[in-house]
Design a protein around this motif. Structure first.
Motif, PDB file in Angstrom:
ATOM      1  N   ASP A   1      43.326  16.919   9.762  1.00  0.00           N
ATOM      2  CA  ASP A   1      42.867  16.869   8.368  1.00  0.00           C
ATOM      3  C   ASP A   1      43.983  16.569   7.361  1.00  0.00           C
ATOM      4  O   ASP A   1      43.974  17.057   6.248  1.00  0.00           O
ATOM      5  N   CYS A   2      44.947  15.786   7.770  1.00  0.00           N
ATOM      6  CA  CYS A   2      46.058  15.331   6.918  1.00  0.00           C
ATOM      7  C   CYS A   2      46.942  16.480   6.437  1.00  0.00           C
ATOM      8  O   CYS A   2      47.619  16.350   5.423  1.00  0.00           O
ATOM      9  N   SER A   3      46.941  17.607   7.147  1.00  0.00           N
ATOM     10  CA  SER A   3      47.877  18.671   6.786  1.00  0.00           C
ATOM     11  C   SER A   3      49.283  18.309   7.251  1.00  0.00           C
ATOM     12  O   SER A   3      50.263  18.797   6.701  1.00  0.00           O
ATOM     13  N   ILE A   4      49.382  17.448   8.261  1.00  0.00           N
ATOM     14  CA  ILE A   4      50.663  16.890   8.686  1.00  0.00           C
ATOM     15  C   ILE A   4      50.485  15.378   8.766  1.00  0.00           C
ATOM     16  O   ILE A   4      49.532  14.892   9.376  1.00  0.00           O
ATOM     17  N   ILE A   5      51.374  14.660   8.111  1.00  0.00           N
ATOM     18  CA  ILE A   5      51.317  13.204   8.161  1.00  0.00           C
ATOM     19  C   ILE A   5      52.609  12.683   8.776  1.00  0.00           C
ATOM     20  O   ILE A   5      53.639  13.335   8.737  1.00  0.00           O
ATOM     21  N   GLU A   6      52.529  11.501   9.348  1.00  0.00           N
ATOM     22  CA  GLU A   6      53.685  10.889   9.971  1.00  0.00           C
ATOM     23  C   GLU A   6      53.813   9.463   9.441  1.00  0.00           C
ATOM     24  O   GLU A   6      52.846   8.708   9.443  1.00  0.00           O
ATOM     25  N   MET A   7      55.023   9.136   8.965  1.00  0.00           N
ATOM     26  CA  MET A   7      55.276   7.814   8.396  1.00  0.00           C
ATOM     27  C   MET A   7      56.381   7.119   9.170  1.00  0.00           C
ATOM     28  O   MET A   7      57.288   7.757   9.679  1.00  0.00           O
ATOM     29  N   LYS A   8      56.291   5.806   9.216  1.00  0.00           N
ATOM     30  CA  LYS A   8      57.306   5.010   9.883  1.00  0.00           C
ATOM     31  C   LYS A   8      58.127   4.285   8.821  1.00  0.00           C
ATOM     32  O   LYS A   8      57.575   3.617   7.950  1.00  0.00           O
ATOM     33  N   PHE A   9      59.451   4.461   8.862  1.00  0.00           N
ATOM     34  CA  PHE A   9      60.361   3.797   7.937  1.00  0.00           C
ATOM     35  C   PHE A   9      61.324   2.937   8.720  1.00  0.00           C
ATOM     36  O   PHE A   9      61.831   3.354   9.769  1.00  0.00           O
ATOM     37  N   ILE A  10      61.575   1.759   8.219  1.00  0.00           N
ATOM     38  CA  ILE A  10      62.536   0.866   8.858  1.00  0.00           C
ATOM     39  C   ILE A  10      63.769   0.812   7.972  1.00  0.00           C
ATOM     40  O   ILE A  10      63.710   0.373   6.826  1.00  0.00           O
TER      41      ILE A  10
ATOM     42  N   ARG B   1      60.508   7.710  12.480  1.00  0.00           N
ATOM     43  CA  ARG B   1      59.226   8.304  12.109  1.00  0.00           C
ATOM     44  C   ARG B   1      59.518   9.680  11.532  1.00  0.00           C
ATOM     45  O   ARG B   1      60.175  10.495  12.145  1.00  0.00           O
ATOM     46  N   ILE B   2      59.024   9.893  10.327  1.00  0.00           N
ATOM     47  CA  ILE B   2      59.282  11.148   9.627  1.00  0.00           C
ATOM     48  C   ILE B   2      57.959  11.879   9.452  1.00  0.00           C
ATOM     49  O   ILE B   2      56.969  11.301   9.006  1.00  0.00           O
ATOM     50  N   LYS B   3      57.959  13.164   9.799  1.00  0.00           N
ATOM     51  CA  LYS B   3      56.771  13.993   9.637  1.00  0.00           C
ATOM     52  C   LYS B   3      56.885  14.807   8.361  1.00  0.00           C
ATOM     53  O   LYS B   3      57.938  15.324   8.032  1.00  0.00           O
ATOM     54  N   TYR B   4      55.766  14.888   7.664  1.00  0.00           N
ATOM     55  CA  TYR B   4      55.672  15.676   6.438  1.00  0.00           C
ATOM     56  C   TYR B   4      54.572  16.709   6.611  1.00  0.00           C
ATOM     57  O   TYR B   4      53.523  16.431   7.189  1.00  0.00           O
ATOM     58  N   ALA B   5      54.791  17.905   6.100  1.00  0.00           N
ATOM     59  CA  ALA B   5      53.781  18.967   6.127  1.00  0.00           C
ATOM     60  C   ALA B   5      53.230  19.165   4.720  1.00  0.00           C
ATOM     61  O   ALA B   5      53.955  19.052   3.734  1.00  0.00           O
TER      62      ALA B   5
ATOM     63  N   LEU C   1      59.606  17.700   7.329  1.00  0.00           N
ATOM     64  CA  LEU C   1      59.945  18.758   8.276  1.00  0.00           C
ATOM     65  C   LEU C   1      61.416  18.698   8.660  1.00  0.00           C
ATOM     66  O   LEU C   1      61.990  19.703   9.053  1.00  0.00           O
ATOM     67  N   ASN C   2      62.051  17.528   8.539  1.00  0.00           N
ATOM     68  CA  ASN C   2      63.464  17.373   8.867  1.00  0.00           C
ATOM     69  C   ASN C   2      64.375  17.713   7.696  1.00  0.00           C
ATOM     70  O   ASN C   2      65.436  18.274   7.881  1.00  0.00           O
ATOM     71  N   ASP C   3      63.964  17.332   6.494  1.00  0.00           N
ATOM     72  CA  ASP C   3      64.777  17.526   5.295  1.00  0.00           C
ATOM     73  C   ASP C   3      63.908  18.162   4.212  1.00  0.00           C
ATOM     74  O   ASP C   3      63.152  17.469   3.524  1.00  0.00           O
ATOM     75  N   PRO C   4      63.980  19.482   4.021  1.00  0.00           N
ATOM     76  CA  PRO C   4      63.098  20.170   3.071  1.00  0.00           C
ATOM     77  C   PRO C   4      63.230  19.691   1.622  1.00  0.00           C
ATOM     78  O   PRO C   4      62.340  19.920   0.819  1.00  0.00           O
TER      79      PRO C   4
END
Length: 116
Positions: A46-55, A62-66, A88-91
């Motif tokens: 339900d989009c509580s965690i999203i994952e984006m791809k950055f080049i 791939r960076i995950k956001y909560a 999740l990697n860099d608050p």
């Protein structure tokens, strides 16, 4: 008599357009599909965690956001979603997504931030 028919025709058109807009109101599933198509964002649960791809140059990350906080407000014709995500990697890395859905489409209300 002619004014009466014109008024009746106008009322029928307004009611028809209202019914079409109500039936085409976007849903949460439409929001997830729109995120994938528009920004390449993958939703998890339900989009509580999203994952984006950055080049970044030659490196793809791939960076995950909560989901930190968010609001959904559903109206008769619209669905508005405003969510703030934290990496999740860099608050300190935050991202805001604010969209409104109307008649089967989503429109961005504010810009989003990505990784630094």
């Amino acid at each position: 008599m002619n004014k009466r028919r014109t008024f009746l025709f106008f009322i029928i058109v307004v009611i028809t357009l209202s019914i079409i807009s109500i039936l085409n109101k976007p849903t949460e599933n439409d929001y997830e599909k729109w995120l994938k198509k528009e920004y390449g964002i993958d939703c998890k649960e339900d989009c509580s965690i999203i994952e984006m791809k950055f080049i970044n140059e030659d490196i793809t990350e791939r960076i995950k956001y909560a989901d930190v906080k968010g609001t959904n407000s559903s109206g008769l014709f619209t669905l508005r979603i405003n969510r703030q995500y934290q990496s999740l990697n860099d608050p300190e890395n935050m991202m805001n997504i604010d969209v409104i859905g109307f008649n089967g489409r989503f429109y961005t209300l504010t810009s989003r931030n990505g990784p630094k």
